[in-house]
Motif scaffolding. Structure first.
Motif, PDB file in Angstrom:
ATOM      1  N   PRO A  76      13.745  -3.232  -5.105  1.00 24.92           N
ATOM      2  CA  PRO A  76      12.462  -4.903  -6.376  1.00 24.92           C
ATOM      3  C   PRO A  76      11.202  -4.523  -5.367  1.00 24.92           C
ATOM      4  O   PRO A  76      11.056  -4.174  -3.689  1.00 24.92           O
ATOM      5  N   LYS A  77      10.723  -4.662  -6.394  1.00 24.63           N
ATOM      6  CA  LYS A  77       8.796  -4.925  -5.999  1.00 24.63           C
ATOM      7  C   LYS A  77       8.625  -6.223  -5.525  1.00 24.63           C
ATOM      8  O   LYS A  77       7.640  -6.637  -6.115  1.00 24.63           O
ATOM      9  N   LEU A  78       8.984  -6.446  -4.435  1.00 25.77           N
ATOM     10  CA  LEU A  78       9.538  -7.570  -4.489  1.00 25.77           C
ATOM     11  C   LEU A  78       7.505  -8.134  -3.963  1.00 25.77           C
ATOM     12  O   LEU A  78       7.187  -9.318  -4.006  1.00 25.77           O
ATOM     13  N   TYR A  79       7.173  -7.351  -2.715  1.00 24.29           N
ATOM     14  CA  TYR A  79       5.350  -7.260  -2.870  1.00 24.29           C
ATOM     15  C   TYR A  79       4.493  -7.717  -4.274  1.00 24.29           C
ATOM     16  O   TYR A  79       4.059  -8.728  -4.451  1.00 24.29           O
ATOM     17  N   SER A  80       4.302  -7.055  -4.644  1.00 24.08           N
ATOM     18  CA  SER A  80       3.442  -7.441  -6.158  1.00 24.08           C
ATOM     19  C   SER A  80       4.221  -8.300  -6.775  1.00 24.08           C
ATOM     20  O   SER A  80       3.420  -8.539  -7.425  1.00 24.08           O
ATOM     21  N   GLU A  81       5.410  -8.950  -7.089  1.00 26.08           N
ATOM     22  CA  GLU A  81       5.736 -10.008  -7.127  1.00 26.08           C
ATOM     23  C   GLU A  81       5.179 -11.092  -6.795  1.00 26.08           C
ATOM     24  O   GLU A  81       4.740 -11.616  -7.009  1.00 26.08           O
ATOM     25  N   LYS A  82       4.672 -10.937  -5.553  1.00 26.80           N
ATOM     26  CA  LYS A  82       3.819 -12.381  -4.475  1.00 26.80           C
ATOM     27  C   LYS A  82       2.168 -12.003  -4.324  1.00 26.80           C
ATOM     28  O   LYS A  82       2.157 -12.976  -4.331  1.00 26.80           O
ATOM     29  N   TYR A  83       2.325 -10.444  -4.147  1.00 25.78           N
ATOM     30  CA  TYR A  83       0.883 -10.418  -3.714  1.00 25.78           C
ATOM     31  C   TYR A  83      -0.184  -9.618  -4.317  1.00 25.78           C
ATOM     32  O   TYR A  83      -0.773  -9.577  -4.319  1.00 25.78           O
ATOM     33  N   GLY A  84       0.903  -9.206  -5.910  1.00 24.30           N
ATOM     34  CA  GLY A  84       0.511  -8.047  -6.246  1.00 24.30           C
ATOM     35  C   GLY A  84       0.370  -6.873  -5.968  1.00 24.30           C
ATOM     36  O   GLY A  84       1.735  -5.973  -5.503  1.00 24.30           O
ATOM     37  N   SER A  85      -0.673  -5.800  -6.494  1.00 21.22           N
ATOM     38  CA  SER A  85      -0.434  -4.682  -6.066  1.00 21.22           C
ATOM     39  C   SER A  85      -0.867  -4.131  -5.109  1.00 21.22           C
ATOM     40  O   SER A  85      -1.549  -4.941  -4.492  1.00 21.22           O
ATOM     41  N   ILE A  86      -0.157  -3.165  -4.305  1.00 20.16           N
ATOM     42  CA  ILE A  86      -0.372  -2.462  -3.429  1.00 20.16           C
ATOM     43  C   ILE A  86      -1.158  -1.611  -3.097  1.00 20.16           C
ATOM     44  O   ILE A  86      -0.762  -0.289  -4.071  1.00 20.16           O
ATOM     45  N   ARG A  87      -2.273  -1.419  -2.420  1.00 21.69           N
ATOM     46  CA  ARG A  87      -3.029  -0.672  -2.435  1.00 21.69           C
ATOM     47  C   ARG A  87      -3.404  -0.759  -0.502  1.00 21.69           C
ATOM     48  O   ARG A  87      -4.511  -1.015  -0.072  1.00 21.69           O
ATOM     49  N   ILE A  88      -2.708   0.343  -0.082  1.00 23.04           N
ATOM     50  CA  ILE A  88      -2.532   0.568   1.351  1.00 23.04           C
ATOM     51  C   ILE A  88      -3.955   0.688   2.078  1.00 23.04           C
ATOM     52  O   ILE A  88      -4.333  -0.183   3.097  1.00 23.04           O
ATOM     53  N   PRO A  89      -5.180   1.544   1.349  1.00 22.95           N
ATOM     54  CA  PRO A  89      -6.284   2.187   2.274  1.00 22.95           C
ATOM     55  C   PRO A  89      -7.481   0.590   1.935  1.00 22.95           C
ATOM     56  O   PRO A  89      -7.634   0.058   3.074  1.00 22.95           O
ATOM     57  N   HIS A  90      -7.354  -0.083   0.596  1.00 20.65           N
ATOM     58  CA  HIS A  90      -7.973  -1.267   0.307  1.00 20.65           C
ATOM     59  C   HIS A  90      -8.034  -2.130   1.400  1.00 20.65           C
ATOM     60  O   HIS A  90      -8.489  -2.718   2.132  1.00 20.65           O
ATOM     61  N   ALA A  91      -6.379  -2.967   1.938  1.00 20.15           N
ATOM     62  CA  ALA A  91      -5.774  -4.031   2.237  1.00 20.15           C
ATOM     63  C   ALA A  91      -6.152  -3.642   3.988  1.00 20.15           C
ATOM     64  O   ALA A  91      -5.920  -4.584   4.689  1.00 20.15           O
ATOM     65  N   HIS A  92      -6.421  -2.181   4.763  1.00 20.57           N
ATOM     66  CA  HIS A  92      -6.438  -1.992   5.533  1.00 20.57           C
ATOM     67  C   HIS A  92      -8.024  -2.040   6.193  1.00 20.57           C
ATOM     68  O   HIS A  92      -8.750  -1.263   7.197  1.00 20.57           O
ATOM     69  N   VAL A 132       3.269   8.655   6.068  1.00 20.87           N
ATOM     70  CA  VAL A 132       2.529   8.786   4.961  1.00 20.87           C
ATOM     71  C   VAL A 132       1.917   7.736   4.879  1.00 20.87           C
ATOM     72  O   VAL A 132       0.315   7.404   4.565  1.00 20.87           O
ATOM     73  N   PRO A 133       2.866   6.836   4.275  1.00 20.87           N
ATOM     74  CA  PRO A 133       1.630   5.144   4.558  1.00 20.87           C
ATOM     75  C   PRO A 133       1.106   4.720   5.698  1.00 20.87           C
ATOM     76  O   PRO A 133      -0.363   3.965   5.662  1.00 20.87           O
ATOM     77  N   ALA A 134       1.543   4.813   7.000  1.00 20.35           N
ATOM     78  CA  ALA A 134       1.179   4.906   8.383  1.00 20.35           C
ATOM     79  C   ALA A 134      -0.647   5.675   8.408  1.00 20.35           C
ATOM     80  O   ALA A 134      -1.617   4.896   8.745  1.00 20.35           O
ATOM     81  N   GLU A 135      -0.371   6.374   7.894  1.00 17.55           N
ATOM     82  CA  GLU A 135      -1.569   7.435   7.634  1.00 17.55           C
ATOM     83  C   GLU A 135      -2.564   7.013   6.999  1.00 17.55           C
ATOM     84  O   GLU A 135      -3.925   6.769   7.366  1.00 17.55           O
ATOM     85  N   ARG A 136      -1.752   6.545   5.883  1.00 19.42           N
ATOM     86  CA  ARG A 136      -3.103   5.932   4.538  1.00 19.42           C
ATOM     87  C   ARG A 136      -3.363   5.003   4.864  1.00 19.42           C
ATOM     88  O   ARG A 136      -4.677   4.079   4.971  1.00 19.42           O
ATOM     89  N   CYS A 137      -3.228   4.433   5.530  1.00 20.19           N
ATOM     90  CA  CYS A 137      -3.994   2.916   6.980  1.00 20.19           C
ATOM     91  C   CYS A 137      -5.240   2.622   7.476  1.00 20.19           C
ATOM     92  O   CYS A 137      -5.906   2.493   7.667  1.00 20.19           O
ATOM     93  N   ARG A 138      -4.878   4.894   7.793  1.00 23.56           N
ATOM     94  CA  ARG A 138      -6.486   5.108   8.907  1.00 23.56           C
ATOM     95  C   ARG A 138      -7.918   4.660   8.240  1.00 23.56           C
ATOM     96  O   ARG A 138      -8.337   5.446   7.224  1.00 23.56           O
ATOM     97  N   THR A 139      -8.550   4.306   8.952  1.00 19.18           N
ATOM     98  CA  THR A 139     -10.112   4.380   8.261  1.00 19.18           C
ATOM     99  C   THR A 139     -11.075   5.143   8.993  1.00 19.18           C
ATOM    100  O   THR A 139     -12.126   5.072   9.310  1.00 19.18           O
ATOM    101  N   GLN A 140     -10.620   5.867  10.581  1.00 19.51           N
ATOM    102  CA  GLN A 140     -11.042   6.628  11.103  1.00 19.51           C
ATOM    103  C   GLN A 140     -10.565   7.615  12.070  1.00 19.51           C
ATOM    104  O   GLN A 140      -9.784   7.501  11.299  1.00 19.51           O
ATOM    105  N   ASP A 141     -11.532   8.402  12.650  1.00 21.03           N
ATOM    106  CA  ASP A 141     -10.899   9.485  13.192  1.00 21.03           C
ATOM    107  C   ASP A 141     -10.429   8.875  14.855  1.00 21.03           C
ATOM    108  O   ASP A 141     -10.952   8.107  15.027  1.00 21.03           O
TER     109      ASP A 141
END
Length: 141
Positions: A76-92, A132-141
């Motif tokens: 179930p899409k429990l994250y979006s039910e409570k917090y809205g859409s998941i935007r991994i790069p934006h959130a980090h 994959v999601p861990a890599e998408r959290c990266r904000t720098q090299d």
């Protein structure tokens, strides 16, 4: 004459439907995994840097990761039910996350998996997919 072997139906097809979600133990199993993950973040020396990026009280962090993993694993899409859409790069985006921090996060997850009674092939699958999601959290090299 060539014989065609039958597909191995004894192995779950991780990533298909809710197979991964069910293999992780559903909502409750994922919550246990996430608790072990954050316990590892509190205790592993390699995780000191990423622990400092989190609030002192990890309750909301635990809830967000649990809810994210439920949907990400096909449940179930429990994250979006409570917090809205998941935007991994934006959130980090506000955090200094490079390869060291990504790898520390993955080390915490790998440590957490040692406490879970998951099949070894599922643990391997999960660690491969979590890159994959861990890599998408990266904000720098």
């Amino acid at each position: 004459m060539h014989s065609i072997s039958e597909p191995d139906t004894t192995q779950p097809a991780y990533g298909m439907g809710d197979t991964s979600f069910q293999s992780a133990g559903g909502v409750e199993g994922i919550r246990v995994l996430v608790d072990h993950f954050y316990d590892a973040m509190e205790s592993l020396p390699v995780a000191q840097g990423i622990r400092k990026m989190h609030p002192d009280d990890l309750e909301e962090s635990r809830d967000k990761l649990s809810r994210f993993l439920c949907g990400w694993l096909g449940g179930p899409k429990l994250y979006s039910e409570k917090y809205g859409s998941i935007r991994i790069p934006h959130a980090h985006a506000h955090l200094p996350i490079g390869a060291v921090e990504r790898d520390a996060w993955l080390a915490c997850m790998e440590h957490a998996l040692t406490f879970m009674d998951y099949p070894d092939d599922f643990k391997t699958y999960l660690m491969t997919q979590l890159f994959v999601p861990a890599e998408r959290c990266r904000t720098q090299d």
